[in-house]
Design an enzyme around this catalytic site. Structure first.
Site, short mmCIF file in Angstrom:
data_model
loop_
_atom_site.label_atom_id
_atom_site.label_comp_id
_atom_site.label_asym_id
_atom_site.label_seq_id
_atom_site.Cartn_x
_atom_site.Cartn_y
_atom_site.Cartn_z
N GLU A 112 4.29 3.39 9.79
CA GLU A 112 5.53 3.82 10.39
C GLU A 112 5.58 4.82 11.57
O GLU A 112 6.26 4.66 12.36
CB GLU A 112 6.58 4.37 9.24
CG GLU A 112 6.97 3.31 8.25
CD GLU A 112 7.74 3.92 7.15
OE1 GLU A 112 8.03 5.30 6.89
OE2 GLU A 112 8.40 3.05 6.31
N GLU A 131 7.38 13.14 4.62
CA GLU A 131 7.76 11.88 4.16
C GLU A 131 8.23 12.00 2.72
O GLU A 131 7.66 12.46 1.75
CB GLU A 131 6.39 11.05 4.16
CG GLU A 131 5.71 10.58 5.27
CD GLU A 131 6.66 9.88 6.29
OE1 GLU A 131 7.51 9.16 5.86
OE2 GLU A 131 6.48 9.67 7.54
N GLU A 142 1.27 4.33 -0.07
CA GLU A 142 2.44 5.35 0.56
C GLU A 142 1.80 5.97 1.85
O GLU A 142 2.44 5.95 3.01
CB GLU A 142 3.09 6.03 -0.19
CG GLU A 142 4.19 7.04 0.23
CD GLU A 142 5.14 6.06 0.72
OE1 GLU A 142 5.75 6.02 1.92
OE2 GLU A 142 5.60 5.07 -0.10
#
Length: 122
Positions: A80, A32, A73
């Site tokens: 996601e 990420e 996050e």
């Protein structure tokens, strides 16, 4: 029905949870870009908060606001990944879930600006 992965208890469960968490940090850092950027931000801002001449409460709020960005996050990245695991096809609900996760990160980043401004300008 109980999950077959819920069998460990006590110290063994804590040890396993610690290792799963470290695996999660490694995966987020490896895969990420946003997490890497925010981790770098945290690596700069947390020491800065420790060095700035502010109250202990202010320092705590500044550090907590930065850590909140990392928390949000990580959750956004997990959302996601789960959405992508289900399907890579374009779908309005998938987009909505990802957009809402992104909005949560934006709010957390905005919170850093507000907290740091309030502490430093007070």
């Amino acid at each position: 029905m109980e999950s077959p992965f819920k069998g460990k208890t006590g110290l063994r469960r804590l040890w396993n949870a610690f290792h799963y968490s470290m695996d999660g940090f490694r995966a987020a850092y490896r895969h990420e870009d946003a997490f890497r950027q925010e981790a770098l931000l945290a690596a700069l801002m947390i020491p800065a908060a420790l060095l700035l001449p502010v109250s202990m409460l202010g320092r705590g709020m500044m550090i907590a606001s930065v850590l909140l960005v990392l928390i949000v996050e990580l959750l956004n990245s997990a959302i996601e990944a789960a959405i992508d695991r289900i399907s890579l096809d374009s779908h309005t609900l998938s987009k909505r879930a990802k957009d809402i996760g992104s909005a949560a990160v934006f709010v957390a980043l905005s919170n850093v600006l507000v907290v740091w401004a309030c502490v430093l300008l007070a």
